[in-house]
Design a protein around this motif. Sequence first.
Motif, PDB file in Angstrom:
ATOM      1  N   VAL A  33     -11.302   7.449  16.520  1.00 11.98           N
ATOM      2  CA  VAL A  33     -12.279   7.900  15.523  1.00 11.98           C
ATOM      3  C   VAL A  33     -11.581   8.196  14.197  1.00 11.98           C
ATOM      4  O   VAL A  33     -10.355   8.300  14.135  1.00 11.98           O
ATOM      5  N   THR A  34     -12.358   8.372  13.160  1.00 14.07           N
ATOM      6  CA  THR A  34     -11.829   8.726  11.842  1.00 14.07           C
ATOM      7  C   THR A  34     -11.028  10.025  11.933  1.00 14.07           C
ATOM      8  O   THR A  34     -11.509  11.033  12.470  1.00 14.07           O
ATOM      9  N   ASP A  35      -9.824   9.997  11.386  1.00 11.61           N
ATOM     10  CA  ASP A  35      -8.911  11.131  11.577  1.00 11.61           C
ATOM     11  C   ASP A  35      -9.459  12.453  11.047  1.00 11.61           C
ATOM     12  O   ASP A  35      -9.426  13.476  11.735  1.00 11.61           O
ATOM     13  N   ASN A  36      -9.998  12.456   9.819  1.00 10.03           N
ATOM     14  CA  ASN A  36     -10.433  13.748   9.269  1.00 10.03           C
ATOM     15  C   ASN A  36     -11.701  14.264   9.942  1.00 10.03           C
ATOM     16  O   ASN A  36     -11.941  15.475   9.989  1.00 10.03           O
ATOM     17  N   VAL A  37     -12.507  13.366  10.521  1.00 15.57           N
ATOM     18  CA  VAL A  37     -13.683  13.817  11.269  1.00 15.57           C
ATOM     19  C   VAL A  37     -13.226  14.485  12.562  1.00 15.57           C
ATOM     20  O   VAL A  37     -13.740  15.535  12.952  1.00 15.57           O
ATOM     21  N   ASN A  38     -12.254  13.877  13.210  1.00 20.33           N
ATOM     22  CA  ASN A  38     -11.694  14.483  14.413  1.00 20.33           C
ATOM     23  C   ASN A  38     -11.080  15.837  14.104  1.00 20.33           C
ATOM     24  O   ASN A  38     -11.233  16.810  14.869  1.00 20.33           O
ATOM     25  N   GLN A  39     -10.398  15.937  12.989  1.00 16.29           N
ATOM     26  CA  GLN A  39      -9.763  17.199  12.613  1.00 16.29           C
ATOM     27  C   GLN A  39     -10.806  18.266  12.290  1.00 16.29           C
ATOM     28  O   GLN A  39     -10.599  19.463  12.559  1.00 16.29           O
ATOM     29  N   SER A  40     -11.941  17.855  11.742  1.00 14.94           N
ATOM     30  CA  SER A  40     -13.010  18.826  11.467  1.00 14.94           C
ATOM     31  C   SER A  40     -13.650  19.321  12.759  1.00 14.94           C
ATOM     32  O   SER A  40     -14.141  20.452  12.830  1.00 14.94           O
ATOM     33  N   LYS A  41     -13.639  18.504  13.791  1.00 12.55           N
ATOM     34  CA  LYS A  41     -14.153  18.913  15.100  1.00 12.55           C
ATOM     35  C   LYS A  41     -13.237  19.951  15.737  1.00 12.55           C
ATOM     36  O   LYS A  41     -13.709  20.954  16.276  1.00 12.55           O
ATOM     37  N   GLY A  42     -11.926  19.714  15.665  1.00 13.14           N
ATOM     38  CA  GLY A  42     -10.976  20.649  16.263  1.00 13.14           C
ATOM     39  C   GLY A  42     -11.219  20.809  17.748  1.00 13.14           C
ATOM     40  O   GLY A  42     -11.360  19.834  18.484  1.00 13.14           O
ATOM     41  N   ASP A  43     -11.312  22.071  18.198  1.00 10.60           N
ATOM     42  CA  ASP A  43     -11.513  22.339  19.625  1.00 10.60           C
ATOM     43  C   ASP A  43     -12.928  22.832  19.916  1.00 10.60           C
ATOM     44  O   ASP A  43     -13.181  23.520  20.893  1.00 10.60           O
ATOM     45  N   GLN A  44     -13.881  22.449  19.062  1.00 10.67           N
ATOM     46  CA  GLN A  44     -15.251  22.940  19.199  1.00 10.67           C
ATOM     47  C   GLN A  44     -16.037  22.191  20.279  1.00 10.67           C
ATOM     48  O   GLN A  44     -15.844  20.991  20.487  1.00 10.67           O
ATOM     49  N   ASP A  45     -16.943  22.913  20.918  1.00 13.34           N
ATOM     50  CA  ASP A  45     -17.806  22.296  21.929  1.00 13.34           C
ATOM     51  C   ASP A  45     -19.140  21.908  21.282  1.00 13.34           C
ATOM     52  O   ASP A  45     -19.350  22.157  20.083  1.00 13.34           O
ATOM     53  N   PRO A  46     -20.080  21.288  22.024  1.00 20.06           N
ATOM     54  CA  PRO A  46     -21.332  20.814  21.412  1.00 20.06           C
ATOM     55  C   PRO A  46     -22.225  21.894  20.802  1.00 20.06           C
ATOM     56  O   PRO A  46     -23.112  21.577  20.004  1.00 20.06           O
ATOM     57  N   ALA A  47     -22.014  23.153  21.153  1.00 18.73           N
ATOM     58  CA  ALA A  47     -22.775  24.220  20.504  1.00 18.73           C
ATOM     59  C   ALA A  47     -22.299  24.436  19.080  1.00 18.73           C
ATOM     60  O   ALA A  47     -23.020  25.006  18.256  1.00 18.73           O
ATOM     61  N   GLU A  48     -21.082  23.977  18.796  1.00 20.70           N
ATOM     62  CA  GLU A  48     -20.457  24.209  17.489  1.00 20.70           C
ATOM     63  C   GLU A  48     -20.281  22.941  16.679  1.00 20.70           C
ATOM     64  O   GLU A  48     -20.164  22.988  15.453  1.00 20.70           O
ATOM     65  N   TRP A  49     -20.262  21.778  17.357  1.00 19.92           N
ATOM     66  CA  TRP A  49     -20.002  20.518  16.642  1.00 19.92           C
ATOM     67  C   TRP A  49     -20.605  19.361  17.416  1.00 19.92           C
ATOM     68  O   TRP A  49     -20.490  19.285  18.645  1.00 19.92           O
ATOM     69  N   LEU A  50     -21.256  18.455  16.654  1.00 19.56           N
ATOM     70  CA  LEU A  50     -21.713  17.172  17.182  1.00 19.56           C
ATOM     71  C   LEU A  50     -21.346  16.093  16.173  1.00 19.56           C
ATOM     72  O   LEU A  50     -21.198  16.381  14.977  1.00 19.56           O
TER      73      LEU A  50
END
Length: 209
Positions: free
Chosen positions: A151-168
């Motif tokens: 996936v796009t690197d900065n999108v992955n970095q914005s996700k971090g360690d978040q679960d679906p309640a915090e990031w989709l």
Amino acid sequence: MGLTTGFCVLLLAGSSIAAPVLQRRGNLPEPVSVETAKSYLSSITVAAESNSPAYDRDLFPTWITISGACNTREYFLKRDGVSVQTDSACTATSGTWYSDYDQATWYAASDVDIDHLVPLKEAWVSGARSWTTAQRQAFADDVTRPQLLSVTDNVNQSKGDQDPAEWLPPNVGFQCEYVRAYVQVKYYYKLSMDSAEKAAASDVLNNVC
């Protein structure tokens, strides 16, 4: 049948034959169905997350050798890319990568991250802290289940360690597939979910899919 009618029938038949076959975009192994994901989700234990002992990424050996000179990252770059060329060390020197998360296309491997759909820290706080190192390595380098994706690197970095309640994924069209895969992985590895995480997954399965 008149000439005009006959021509229309032939035209429609011709159009049907010539219609392009729509290909499924994306690179993730097909996750379980929506109904199966709902069934899996209902059986996943709800528990508060625990970070004791504290998470350390080094406890999840990553980028192990998968085949020949290719490590896990290189394996997924080859799987997910188009016309990927590699050097003798299996490093991608050229290719094209489409990111399901944001529908972006990249032409350099340096712009691409390999994401763990269930993040390593998320796995740790929901059960992996009790695993052996070998079990954590198998999870971190899983080439079978829908758990790793280019996936796009900065999108992955914005996700971090978040679960679906915090990031989709910002690509709404991929959210259903993402959650189906996420639930499948959590179920397979017998990882728990906190209440907000489970509610968010249920919401996607019931209202987005």
